[in-house]
Each structure stands twice: as structure tokens, then as C-alpha cells.
Design a protein around this motif. Structure first.
Motif, PDB file in Angstrom:
ATOM      1  N   UNK A   1    -108.543 -76.779 -15.210  1.00  0.00           N
ATOM      2  CA  UNK A   1    -107.592 -75.693 -15.466  1.00  0.00           C
ATOM      3  C   UNK A   1    -107.454 -75.415 -16.960  1.00  0.00           C
ATOM      4  N   UNK A   2    -107.389 -76.474 -17.753  1.00  0.00           N
ATOM      5  CA  UNK A   2    -107.282 -76.296 -19.208  1.00  0.00           C
ATOM      6  C   UNK A   2    -108.518 -75.597 -19.770  1.00  0.00           C
ATOM      7  N   UNK A   3    -109.697 -76.050 -19.316  1.00  0.00           N
ATOM      8  CA  UNK A   3    -110.946 -75.472 -19.824  1.00  0.00           C
ATOM      9  C   UNK A   3    -111.081 -74.012 -19.403  1.00  0.00           C
ATOM     10  N   UNK A   4    -110.706 -73.707 -18.154  1.00  0.00           N
ATOM     11  CA  UNK A   4    -110.808 -72.326 -17.669  1.00  0.00           C
ATOM     12  C   UNK A   4    -109.875 -71.410 -18.446  1.00  0.00           C
ATOM     13  N   UNK A   5    -108.627 -71.856 -18.673  1.00  0.00           N
ATOM     14  CA  UNK A   5    -107.672 -71.023 -19.417  1.00  0.00           C
ATOM     15  C   UNK A   5    -108.173 -70.752 -20.833  1.00  0.00           C
ATOM     16  N   UNK A   6    -108.705 -71.791 -21.484  1.00  0.00           N
ATOM     17  CA  UNK A   6    -109.213 -71.618 -22.848  1.00  0.00           C
ATOM     18  C   UNK A   6    -110.376 -70.633 -22.868  1.00  0.00           C
ATOM     19  N   UNK A   7    -111.269 -70.750 -21.887  1.00  0.00           N
ATOM     20  CA  UNK A   7    -112.452 -69.876 -21.845  1.00  0.00           C
ATOM     21  C   UNK A   7    -112.063 -68.433 -21.556  1.00  0.00           C
ATOM     22  N   UNK A   8    -111.257 -68.222 -20.519  1.00  0.00           N
ATOM     23  CA  UNK A   8    -110.980 -66.852 -20.059  1.00  0.00           C
ATOM     24  C   UNK A   8    -110.134 -66.085 -21.063  1.00  0.00           C
ATOM     25  N   UNK A   9    -109.225 -66.781 -21.777  1.00  0.00           N
ATOM     26  CA  UNK A   9    -108.439 -66.096 -22.811  1.00  0.00           C
ATOM     27  C   UNK A   9    -109.308 -65.751 -24.013  1.00  0.00           C
ATOM     28  N   UNK A  10    -110.357 -66.577 -24.251  1.00  0.00           N
ATOM     29  CA  UNK A  10    -111.272 -66.270 -25.361  1.00  0.00           C
ATOM     30  C   UNK A  10    -112.086 -65.012 -25.078  1.00  0.00           C
ATOM     31  N   UNK A  11    -112.130 -64.593 -23.818  1.00  0.00           N
ATOM     32  CA  UNK A  11    -112.850 -63.380 -23.436  1.00  0.00           C
ATOM     33  C   UNK A  11    -111.940 -62.153 -23.420  1.00  0.00           C
ATOM     34  N   UNK A  12    -110.707 -62.318 -23.910  1.00  0.00           N
ATOM     35  CA  UNK A  12    -109.827 -61.174 -24.081  1.00  0.00           C
ATOM     36  C   UNK A  12    -108.824 -60.951 -22.966  1.00  0.00           C
ATOM     37  N   UNK A  13    -108.683 -61.899 -22.059  1.00  0.00           N
ATOM     38  CA  UNK A  13    -107.729 -61.745 -20.956  1.00  0.00           C
ATOM     39  C   UNK A  13    -106.442 -62.492 -21.298  1.00  0.00           C
ATOM     40  N   UNK A  14    -105.333 -61.733 -21.314  1.00  0.00           N
ATOM     41  CA  UNK A  14    -104.035 -62.273 -21.727  1.00  0.00           C
ATOM     42  C   UNK A  14    -103.363 -62.955 -20.547  1.00  0.00           C
ATOM     43  N   UNK A  15    -103.576 -64.252 -20.422  1.00  0.00           N
ATOM     44  CA  UNK A  15    -103.036 -65.011 -19.289  1.00  0.00           C
ATOM     45  C   UNK A  15    -102.432 -66.320 -19.773  1.00  0.00           C
ATOM     46  N   UNK A  16    -101.427 -66.786 -19.044  1.00  0.00           N
ATOM     47  CA  UNK A  16    -100.795 -68.054 -19.348  1.00  0.00           C
ATOM     48  C   UNK A  16    -101.457 -69.168 -18.546  1.00  0.00           C
ATOM     49  N   UNK A  17    -101.364 -70.373 -19.071  1.00  0.00           N
ATOM     50  CA  UNK A  17    -101.801 -71.570 -18.344  1.00  0.00           C
ATOM     51  C   UNK A  17    -100.530 -72.292 -17.913  1.00  0.00           C
ATOM     52  N   UNK A  18    -100.262 -72.370 -16.604  1.00  0.00           N
ATOM     53  CA  UNK A  18     -99.081 -73.048 -16.122  1.00  0.00           C
ATOM     54  C   UNK A  18     -99.148 -74.530 -16.431  1.00  0.00           C
TER      55      UNK A  18
END
Length: 392
Positions: free
Chosen positions: A170-187
């Protein structure tokens, strides 16, 4: 705020077949009422499977020479589900939604050295309530065999090794997907945020709840009565002056206070409603915690009972195998002894009656009676005769 959601499930052969039917929309009558058949044509694949998941697995296992002991109940594949909420997808639109899932697909292909070739299927569903992707893959680890040779091995347990393996995902996915410009929180879990649950009693003190309720009960929202200017006989001569300088300013002040009173009532009502909702939430929370504790106890009891039954079954199974092996060994000895006795008997008959060689006697017996001395050959002969009779 919307959240980046990713979760992983392990699949046996039976589970994989069910996932295939759902993900590829192979069922004529969907039990999932969230599926809208009129929108199914909008679904797409980041990687399309050509065969069923089971056949794709068997094909890849052979093609890539994948090692690992596979039993009937083994977890042979995994399925990752990736999504967010409707507010996020509605905000970014269809094209960005597609890019979100394509970037997510790239992330999984490279996660934990998986490699894209071990992805079985990656289906994106846009015909349900919330867009999401089902990504099915073979959990392959790159390791060495006992001889030290490099091998690729199927092993869910080692692929997801460690108690915090899903948290790392979950941590790795949140870091990756936000680096691609998607504004999302990691619960984050409570142990990381340090958040604590406020008691209802503390909230009541904070909002001065009891006094507020008393004030609300005593507040009167009606306008106070004002004397009619016509009833004041002593000031009739100065009517206009009294009305403009005394009565009107007082009426204006009363109206101003009345409006402020309304605002105060609304604010106090909000506080009371807040506490009422919090009390309701507290009761529901306590009920959920109690149910969760009871469920946890039931699960532990079931696990203990299952472990005990598993031990009993395993012991009975091993005991039965041992008994059968012993019985089988005894039968082999009897058969071997029977062969030996028959051979001795034939030789003795030939010698006793001067018949000649035992082999000639056996051959003569088999030709005249169409029966083999060797029971194995005789059984094979009888089976062939049955097959011939069926063909005729």
C-alpha cells in the motif's frame, strides 16, 4: 479526500475459476446487481487473457518451467484489486481514469520483481458502481534449488513474506501513483496517526451540553408584546415625538435582539445535534466492538477445533496407510510363495510320473485349456476377451 486503494487476495484453482467467470463476464445472469450490462462494452483490459485462468496458468507453468509443489488446495495465483472512490473518478474524467489503471498495471508488473510475463489478466470494469481493476498474476519468486541453480518458483507464501507485506504494498502503490500526478491520500492505521477516540462525556463537557439543552428549552422565539401607542393617554399630545424617539427605537432594538436570538438558537441546536449524533455513533461503535470481539473469539475457537480435527484426521489417515502397507506387504509374500510352490509342484509331478520337462508340461496345459499358469497373464487374457466380445 479520496484514497488510493489496493488489496491482494490469494486464489486456489477453484477460486481462480470463479474470478475468471466474474472478471470476463462469462455468466449470463449476474448475481452482482451492481453490474450494468448496458455499460459492459466500456470495460477494457490492460492485459487480455486468451484462455481461462486455469488454462493460462497451466500453459505458463509449462512454458516458463515454473517450479514449486502444487496440490489441489494450493494457492496458485493472486488477484490484486485497485480502485478509489466515485468522487475521484468523476473529478478526473474517463481518459485520466484509464491512465490511472494503466499506471497501476505498470506498478504491479514491476512490484517485487514480478515481471509482466507472469500477469494472467488485468481487466478494468467500468460497468459497476465504482471503476476498478482486477489484476490476476502468478506469484513467482526468483530463487535457487538445492543444487544452487537459478529457478523461478510459484510460492504465494514467499512472495508475500513478512507480516507487514501488504502494508508495504500500500505504501509503495501510494508513492508511485501520486508521483504520476494523481492526488490521492494513503489511509494510515491508528498506530501511525496517533489518533485517539474522544469519549462522549468529554465532548459534552467541551460543548457545555447540559447547559445548552436547558437554554434551548427556555428560549422563546416569539416577539415580546409592545404597548399600543393608542393606550397611552397621557402622551397623546406628543404622539409623533414619542413614537419616533421612544417606541420605534425600542421596537428596532427588540427586533435586533430577536434576530440575534434566532442565530444563537441555531448555533446551540447544532451543538446539541452534534452530541446526539456522537452518542448514537458511540452506541454503534460499542456494539461493533462487542460483535468484533465475539467474532474474534468464534474464529479462534473454530481454528482450535479445526486444528484438533486436522490432527485426528491426519493420525487416522497415517494409521490406515500403515495398516494397508502392512497388509499389502503380507499379500505380496503370499503371492510370491504361491508362485514358488506351484513351480515346485509342477517339477515334482514331472519327476514323480516321468512326464518330462516341466516347461513342456506347462506349455501343453496352457494350449489344451487356454489357461495361463501365470495369474497376471491370465487376467490380461480374460480382459482382452471381454473387449473382443464387446466389439463384436
Amino acid at each position: 479526500m479520496s484514497y488510493a486503494i489496493i488489496r491482494n487476495d490469494k486464489l486456489t484453482r477453484v477460486d481462480a475459476q470463479g474470478s475468471y467467470i466474474h472478471n470476463d463476464r462469462r455468466s449470463k445472469g449476474h448475481s452482482n446487481k451492481d453490474i450494468d450490462p448496458t455499460r459492459t462494452h466500456l470495460n477494457f483490459w490492460c492485459k487480455k487473457n486468451e484462455l481461462t485462468y486455469i488454462k493460462e496458468f497451466d500453459k505458463m507453468k509449462k512454458e516458463y518451467d515454473l517450479k514449486g509443489t502444487i496440490r489441489s488446495n494450493s494457492n496458485i495465483m493472486c488477484e490484486i484489486m485497485i480502485t478509489s472512490d466515485n468522487a475521484f473518478f468523476n473529478k478526473i474524467g474517463l481518459e485520466e481514469t484509464k491512465r490511472y489503471f494503466k499506471e497501476s498495471y505498470k506498478f504491479v508488473c514491476n512490484y517485487n520483481n514480478l515481471e509482466e510475463k507472469y500477469i494472467v489478466s488485468a481487466a478494468v470494469h467500468l460497468d459497476e458502481t465504482t471503476p476498478h481493476m482486477h489484476l490476476v498474476y502468478i506469484p513467482v519468486i526468483h530463487t535457487k534449488d538445492k543444487e544452487g541453480n537459478d529457478i523461478d518458483k510459484i510460492c504465494c507464501r514467499d512472495f508475500w513474506k513478512g507480516r507487514d507485506s501488504y502494508r508495504q504494498l500500500q505504501n509503495a502503490f501510494h508513492k508511485y501513483i501520486t508521483s504520476k500526478g494523481f492526488d490521492l491520500e494513503r489511509g494510515l492505521p491508528v498506530e501511525e496517526t496517533g489518533a485517539k477516540h474522544e469519549k462522549i462525556e468529554d465532548l459534552k463537557k467541551l460543548t457545555n451540553f447540559e447547559n445548552t439543552k436547558k437554554i434551548l428549552d427556555n428560549i422563546k422565539l416569539e416577539l415580546p408584546e409592545t404597548p399600543d401607542i393608542n393606550d397611552i393617554k397621557l402622551i397623546k399630545l406628543n404622539r409623533e415625538k414619542v413614537e419616533n424617539e421612544i417606541i420605534k427605537p425600542k421596537d428596532d432594538k427588540i427586533m435586533e435582539l430577536y434576530q440575534e436570538n434566532l442565530k444563537l438558537h441555531n448555533e446551540l441546536s447544532k451543538q446539541v445535534n452534534l452530541v446526539n449524533v456522537a452518542e448514537k455513533y458511540q452506541k454503534e461503535r460499542n456494539s461493533i466492538l462487542a460483535d468484533n470481539k465475539e467474532l474474534h473469539n468464534q474464529v479462534n475457537n473454530i481454528k482450535a477445533e479445526y486444528k484438533e480435527k486436522e490432527f485426528d484426521i491426519e493420525w487416522k489417515y497415517k494409521s490406515k496407510i500403515k495398516s494397508l502397507e502392512k497388509e499389502n506387504s503380507h499379500l505380496h509374500k503370499i503371492i510370491d510363495k504361491f508362485y514358488e510352490t506351484v513351480d515346485k509342484f509342477i517339477v515334482w509331478i514331472c519327476h514323480k510320473f516321468g512326464i518330462g520337462e516341466s516347461k513342456e508340461l506347462v506349455k501343453k496345459f496352457e494350449e489344451d485349456t487356454h489357461t495361463f499358469i501365470d495369474p497376471v497373464k491370465q487376467l490380461e487374457h480374460e480382459e482382452r476377451e471381454k473387449e473382443w466380445d464387446l466389439e463384436i
